[in-house]
Design an enzyme around this catalytic site. Structure first.
Site, short mmCIF file in Angstrom:
data_model
loop_
_atom_site.label_atom_id
_atom_site.label_comp_id
_atom_site.label_asym_id
_atom_site.label_seq_id
_atom_site.Cartn_x
_atom_site.Cartn_y
_atom_site.Cartn_z
N GLU A 1 -8.17 7.85 1.80
CA GLU A 1 -8.00 8.67 2.99
C GLU A 1 -8.93 9.87 2.88
OE1 GLU A 1 -4.00 9.32 4.20
OE2 GLU A 1 -4.66 10.17 6.10
N GLU B 1 2.45 15.88 -1.56
CA GLU B 1 2.31 15.66 -0.12
C GLU B 1 3.64 15.83 0.60
OE1 GLU B 1 1.20 11.62 0.71
OE2 GLU B 1 0.68 12.09 2.78
C1 BGC Z 1 -2.43 12.82 5.87
C2 BGC Z 1 -1.89 14.15 6.29
C3 BGC Z 1 -2.21 14.27 7.75
C4 BGC Z 1 -1.36 13.23 8.45
C5 BGC Z 1 -1.34 13.30 9.93
C6 BGC Z 1 -1.64 11.78 6.59
O1 BGC Z 1 -1.95 10.51 6.22
O2 BGC Z 1 -2.43 12.65 4.49
O3 BGC Z 1 -2.11 15.19 5.46
O4 BGC Z 1 -2.18 15.51 8.29
O5 BGC Z 1 -1.66 11.96 7.96
O6 BGC Z 1 -1.03 12.16 10.58
#
Ligand code: BGC
Length: 910
Positions: free
Chosen positions: A482, A765
């Site tokens: 990501e 997270e």
């Molecule tokens: C990310 C986040 C992001 C979010 C929003 C995630 O997969 O890791 O930090 O803001 O998606 O959809």
């Protein structure tokens, strides 16, 4: 010189000390003033800018002599001299502008001239570039990799006359490393920065004068796909293009005044070498047996190399590097190494980082060592890289069998704490692995420490998370497939980030990415740079407002008005975008990928309510921004918009009892949420109170409901990305400081302390990234929840910005001791100089040292029931030099002070 008591130091141009190669036509200058005396300010300044050091030494500013300017301004001073916008054709510039400044103090005494600083101009426009994009004609594909081996490109050239000055300007569609006569040029990594390569590509400039020799020289480039054609974000490979190309422009100025260029073109030769594959997310495969000694040195036989593939100009603008580059900033030595039954070895660095491993190994040629990375260990001590998604993050090194070999990958980075070596010949020692910490080298500016070690760990984990997620853009995470520039994460964290590090140019560059990614309809993106293949998210509430929130914070923290002016029109477009489909002032339409209060703890806030609250916040900021940059007509327009949104918000969501209820009207983010009605959550109250959306009479009611919502969770938070930033600030503001401290210091799920208790060395997270059995999942290195540090900086240490005098020109010191914490200290190296707030409670007395930089002033709010109890350096405070008593306010003795260091004490408790 009349012995002024102030000295101008730390001269910077466009936020950088002596930047080489900038393309800003009217660069902004800044300096910091130091003084031994209290209450000193700059009453005037003079800047000289010259084309040579000699002229400057004679006090001649042939480019600009500002004359004596009566002003206390010492940053954002716009260069106003002769035009710097010459082009390559009509001027042999890439001109170095030498400059110095002197300042007059409050009494009108002039300082001496500062030391000389400089900046150097680079290209301004595309036609200045004479180079062609070059790459490998047909990259041979390596099994299991989509990308092929890394191209090696080289060219020999002659230098026949004595060189006065030589520069190289280089970039790539992809990533590059440049070599000259066998030496690496510069110390930057992962260049150029990630941008939307269809919109702009950044180049870097290097001084290579000392690296050249007379006679034959050789220049070499190694390329990799990077974000351009490697795996990028969550979107797989080749999202911007399918093969990397380099662009190189060497500019030689000879002592006789003539110039010459050496540029990338079809006279270069290409080959592949030891890097058989290299990808940011997948890792690197390196076969040392294929090294080509001397390939970037003169005299190398490249007759077997192929011609290069050249590509013609595209219209893509080339722009100078704006932010600091990615650098190695630290090396970490493993704390343990353990053998596991399959013969692999697992090292623990003791700290989760972004970067890579330096491997030391000795063995037979052809032996391959596999280096895997992980954030998580299984109970049996093996690594668990499941949370990496598609990102393999594996490096392979094949030995050449030549004594001790040392390897570091070139074009990848990993987010990891643990390292697994498989196939290592013999028994590795702790010394076989070194963790190399790598990130955009934004200078550290802030520190925080208090009497609670757990809180200090929360702070340190946040700083580590910021390091790991400053990788040319602010990313969500450094480990899984990501690693994208999510805008929600960035807008939440920008203020915290700006305290920890000097992020002015880093976020200014990111704002260019955000604006480049604005949709045709006007929506700012959910992540920037835009990733063209696949899904292009934009307009999500709490994410897309980034384009308004980040510039506003850069204005507050650095006094930067240019960023507001530059992006004002895109901001207006974003505001129009929302209004166009929400004429009833409820943001129910065009909320796109509305993930609402992302990663909350089973506490779903109605998404249209949340979207509307964020719209109000954006309208409020727009009115403020319009005022700052003199768009007077728009001030009223956005204030009216804010009023209308507030009215609609209260009618739609607020009950007479002050409960905030939403029904999830409008388009929601997806099935999961659509089944869950939005209720009166902690976040609902935090948004309403934090963004000041409620009438006065409803506020106490809303506070009551907020407390109930916290109590029903056993005095725990249930907030996600958008509620969490407001939690401790709103509780503090609403008179519940004790509860704010309690939540800060809680260590049961869900809390920041719980992260620490479960062994975190970075921010997780999600609140449930670690379960009760210690099992971890998701990213262990997201900075978003590190936003709690903003409260530590602003409310515990109490270093606050005055929005009317931004950039800490006037500082508000307002610490709020509590929660059993007996001491706290923060230091912040602001654009005006070092600020310190350092308090402790000793024998019931509050003792507090503050430092106010020269040329700034401060309001000091001291916790005391009576001003008579307050002393400064053992004298009654109102008699102290530089200190003026303003009055008592809510158990605070309020003073204004000039610059200097002050030792306050409140002698009978707080
Ligand atoms: C990310 C986040 C992001 C979010 C929003 C995630 O997969 O890791 O930090 O803001 O998606 O959809």
């Amino acid at each position: 010189m009349d012995n002024a008591t102030i000295i101008p130091l730390f001269l910077r141009c466009e936020y950088k000390a002596n930047p080489l190669g900038i393309d800003v036509k009217k660069p902004r200058l800044s300096w910091v003033l130091e003084s031994e005396e209290r209450d000193q300010t700059q009453s005037a300044y003079q800047v000289l800018v010259a084309t040579s050091e000699e002229l400057l030494n004679e006090d001649k500013g042939d480019l600009w002599d500002s004359g004596k300017v009566e002003s206390d301004q010492a940053n954002q001073v716009v260069y106003n001299g002769k035009g710097l916008s010459r082009t390559y054709q009509n001027d042999d510039t890439f001109r170095r502008c030498y400059w110095k400044v002197r300042a007059w103090d409050k009494q009108g005494r002039a300082s001496g001239w500062s030391d000389t600083a400089w900046w150097e101009m680079a290209f301004f426009s595309l036609p200045d570039w004479k180079a062609k994009w070059i790459g490998l004609q047909t990259p041979p594909l390596v099994e299991d990799q989509d990308l092929g081996a890394c191209p090696y490109l080289r060219k020999a050239f002659q230098v026949e006359k004595p060189i006065a000055r030589a520069r190289v300007y280089a970039t790539a569609l992809g990533l590059y490393r440049l070599f000259l006569n066998g030496e690496r040029v510069g110390e930057d990594y992962l260049t150029p920065s990630w941008t939307d390569y269809h919109k702009r590509v950044q180049y870097q400039a290097y001084d290579i004068t000392e690296m050249l020799r007379s006679g034959e020289n050789a220049i070499g480039v190694v390329l990799a796909g990077g974000w351009f054609s490697g795996r990028c974000g969550f979107s797989g490979y080749k999202v911007y293009g399918d093969r990397p190309h380099a662009l190189v422009h060497v500019h030689l100025s000879f002592e006789d005044g003539s110039t010459e260029m050496v540029t990338s073109d079809d006279s270069w030769k290409a080959s592949t070498g030891p890097i058989l594959a290299s990808d940011i997310q997948m890792g690197e495969t390196y076969d040392a047996r294929r090294e080509m000694p001397g390939w970037a040195k003169p005299g190398f036989d490249d007759s077997a190399w192929q011609p290069v593939d050249t590509q013609q100009w595209s219209a893509t603008p080339l722009v100078a590097q704006q932010a600091p580059t990615v650098r190695k900033t630290q090396e970490l030595h493993p704390v343990t190494v353990k053998e596991i039954p399959d013969g692999s070895w697992v090292f623990d660095l003791g700290q989760n980082i972004a970067g890579w491993v330096r491997l030391k190994v000795k063995g037979d040629a052809g032996t391959t060592v596999r280096i895997r990375h992980a954030e998580i260990l299984n109970p049996d001590g093996t690594i668990d890289p499941k949370n990496y998604g598609y990102a393999k993050s594996i490096d392979y090194y094949t030995l050449k069998g030549d004594g001790e070999e040392v390897y570091e990958p070139s074009f990848t980075y990993h987010g990891f704490r643990y390292v697994e070596l498989t196939g290592y010949p013999g028994k590795p020692s702790l010394d076989s692995v070194t963790g190399i910490v790598v990130h955009t080298d934004t200078p550290l500016t802030g520190t925080f420490e208090c009497s609670n070690p757990m809180v200090n760990k929360i702070y340190q984990n946040t700083v580590w998370g910021q390091r790991a997620n400053s990788m040319t853009v602010p990313t969500d995470c450094p480990q899984r497939s990501e690693r994208a520039g999510w805008t929600g994460d960035a807008q939440i964290f920008v203020r915290t980030a700006s305290f920890n590090m000097d992020v002015a140019s880093f976020f200014s560059k990111y704002m260019v990415d955000v604006v480049d990614a604005q949709s045709e309809e006007g929506a700012f993106p959910d992540f920037a740079p835009r990733i063209p293949a696949g899904w292009a998210g934009d307009g999500a509430p709490g994410w897309a407002e980034v384009g308004i929130i980040v510039p506003w914070n850069l204005y507050l923290c650095y006094g930067d008005t240019r960023i507001l002016e530059k992006h004002y029109h895109p901001m207006e477009r974003m505001m129009d975008y929302i209004y166009e489909e929400n004429h009833n002032y409820l943001r129910q339409n065009r909320t796109n990928n509305n993930v609402a209060d992302w990663l909350n703890v089973n506490s779903y806030t109605a998404w249209d309510m949340l979207a509307t609250a964020y719209w109000a916040y954006a309208a409020d900021l727009m009115a403020k921004i319009a005022r700052v940059i003199g768009r007077d007509d728009d001030v009223g327009k956005y204030e009216t918009l804010l009023r209308n949104i507030k009215v609609a918000f209260n009618e739609a969501y607020v009950t007479p009892e002050g409960r905030i209820l939403g029904e999830n009207r409008g388009r929601g983010p997806g099935e999961v949420y659509e089944q869950i009605p939005g209720t009166d959550t902690q976040t609902a109250y935090l948004l309403a109170l934090g963004f000041d959306l409620l009438p006065e009479d409803k506020k106490p009611l809303a506070v009551k409901h907020l407390l109930e919502r916290i109590e029903e969770r056993g005095w725990h938070l249930s907030t996600g990305f958008l509620g969490t930033p407001l939690l401790l600030p709103v509780l503090t503001e609403m008179g519940h400081l004790d509860l704010a401290y309690q939540l800060l210091q809680t260590d049961t799920f869900p809390s920041w302390g719980y992260f620490v208790k479960t062994g975190a060395t970075t921010m997780y997270e999600a609140w449930d990234s670690c379960d009760d059995n210690g099992h971890k999942k998701g990213s262990l290195n997201h900075y978003a929840f590190g936003v709690v540090c903003e409260w530590l900086q602003r409310s515990v240490a109490g270093i606050e910005i005055d929005p009317d005098r931004p950039g800490y020109k006037h500082i508000i010191f307002h610490p709020r001791p509590g929660g059993g914490i007996t001491s706290a200290k923060a230091t912040y190296n602001s654009i005006h100089g070092m600020i310190v707030s350092d308090w402790k409670i000793e024998d019931g007395s509050f003792r507090w040292t503050i430092r106010v930089p020269a040329n700034t002033t401060a309001t000091v709010r001291i916790p005391a029931k009576d001003s008579k109890l307050v002393s400064e350096s053992d004298r009654p405070a109102d008699h102290a030099e530089g200190v003026r008593f303003v009055g008592m306010e809510d158990d605070r003795a309020v003073y204004t002070v000039g610059s200097g260091t002050y030792e306050f004490a409140v002698n009978e408790g707080t």
